[in-house]
Design a protein around this motif. Structure first.
Motif, PDB file in Angstrom:
ATOM      1  N   THR A  30      51.160  36.898  41.929  1.00 48.47           N
ATOM      2  CA  THR A  30      51.322  37.317  43.329  1.00 48.47           C
ATOM      3  C   THR A  30      50.559  38.604  43.591  1.00 48.47           C
ATOM      4  N   ASN A  31      50.480  39.482  42.597  1.00 45.41           N
ATOM      5  CA  ASN A  31      49.685  40.706  42.764  1.00 45.41           C
ATOM      6  C   ASN A  31      48.206  40.380  42.931  1.00 45.41           C
ATOM      7  N   ASP A  32      47.709  39.390  42.173  1.00 45.60           N
ATOM      8  CA  ASP A  32      46.317  38.951  42.340  1.00 45.60           C
ATOM      9  C   ASP A  32      46.076  38.486  43.765  1.00 45.60           C
ATOM     10  N   GLU A  90      53.028  28.122  51.788  1.00 48.16           N
ATOM     11  CA  GLU A  90      54.136  27.782  52.687  1.00 48.16           C
ATOM     12  C   GLU A  90      55.215  26.944  52.019  1.00 48.16           C
ATOM     13  N   ASP A  91      54.871  26.253  50.958  1.00 47.17           N
ATOM     14  CA  ASP A  91      55.825  25.427  50.223  1.00 47.17           C
ATOM     15  C   ASP A  91      56.055  26.076  48.863  1.00 47.17           C
ATOM     16  N   SER A  92      57.297  26.424  48.547  1.00 45.13           N
ATOM     17  CA  SER A  92      57.571  27.181  47.322  1.00 45.13           C
ATOM     18  C   SER A  92      57.174  26.418  46.056  1.00 45.13           C
ATOM     19  N   ARG A  93      57.404  25.130  46.012  1.00 45.87           N
ATOM     20  CA  ARG A  93      57.011  24.364  44.815  1.00 45.87           C
ATOM     21  C   ARG A  93      55.497  24.332  44.653  1.00 45.87           C
ATOM     22  N   ARG A  94      54.789  24.155  45.749  1.00 44.91           N
ATOM     23  CA  ARG A  94      53.332  24.143  45.690  1.00 44.91           C
ATOM     24  C   ARG A  94      52.824  25.537  45.307  1.00 44.91           C
ATOM     25  N   ALA A  95      53.445  26.582  45.847  1.00 47.44           N
ATOM     26  CA  ALA A  95      53.046  27.952  45.524  1.00 47.44           C
ATOM     27  C   ALA A  95      53.247  28.234  44.035  1.00 47.44           C
ATOM     28  N   THR A 147      40.531  38.375  49.353  1.00 48.08           N
ATOM     29  CA  THR A 147      39.236  38.283  50.031  1.00 48.08           C
ATOM     30  C   THR A 147      38.071  38.063  49.068  1.00 48.08           C
ATOM     31  N   GLU A 148      38.346  38.022  47.771  1.00 54.59           N
ATOM     32  CA  GLU A 148      37.283  37.806  46.789  1.00 54.59           C
ATOM     33  C   GLU A 148      36.903  36.328  46.712  1.00 54.59           C
ATOM     34  N   PRO A 149      35.608  36.026  46.734  1.00 53.86           N
ATOM     35  CA  PRO A 149      35.164  34.633  46.667  1.00 53.86           C
ATOM     36  C   PRO A 149      35.699  33.875  45.454  1.00 53.86           C
ATOM     37  N   ALA A 150      35.809  34.524  44.305  1.00 54.11           N
ATOM     38  CA  ALA A 150      36.288  33.828  43.102  1.00 54.11           C
ATOM     39  C   ALA A 150      37.732  33.368  43.272  1.00 54.11           C
ATOM     40  N   LEU A 151      38.572  34.211  43.837  1.00 53.87           N
ATOM     41  CA  LEU A 151      39.962  33.815  44.060  1.00 53.87           C
ATOM     42  C   LEU A 151      40.038  32.716  45.109  1.00 53.87           C
ATOM     43  N   GLN A 152      39.263  32.848  46.156  1.00 49.54           N
ATOM     44  CA  GLN A 152      39.261  31.826  47.205  1.00 49.54           C
ATOM     45  C   GLN A 152      38.800  30.485  46.651  1.00 49.54           C
TER      46      GLN A 152
END
Length: 89
Positions: A39-41, A23-28, A47-52
């Motif tokens: 962003t593609n990842d 939600e915050d561009s700098r944090r993103a 929904t992958e546990p590793a990414l989460q």
């Protein structure tokens, strides 16, 4: 939606934390830079546990964000830390 209202599991908490982080561009931008994710990842693997787990680990690395995200989700920061550990198990 507050996570405490949904009795959220680790995956749901991580997805809510991801939304909050983006939600915050700098944090993103910091999330992408520090995790090496693209962003593609995020689109393909959200929904992958590793990414989460990576998203929650990112928040753990900056306590102010961890606390602010937890507050936004209506949970204690420790709940997000436990969620990351659960996703990594």
């Amino acid at each position: 939606m507050h996570a405490s209202e949904t009795n959220a599991d680790a995956s749901t908490l991580a997805l809510l934390a991801l939304v909050w982080s983006l939600e915050d561009s700098r944090r993103a931008e910091r999330l992408l830079a520090l995790t090496g994710l693209t962003t593609n990842d995020l689109r393909a693997r959200a929904t992958e546990p590793a990414l989460q787990a990576a998203v929650l680990s990112f928040l753990e690395g900056h306590e102010l964000d961890l606390v602010a995200c937890a507050d936004h989700l209506g949970v204690k920061p420790e709940v997000l830390v436990r969620a990351r550990a659960e996703l990594e198990a």
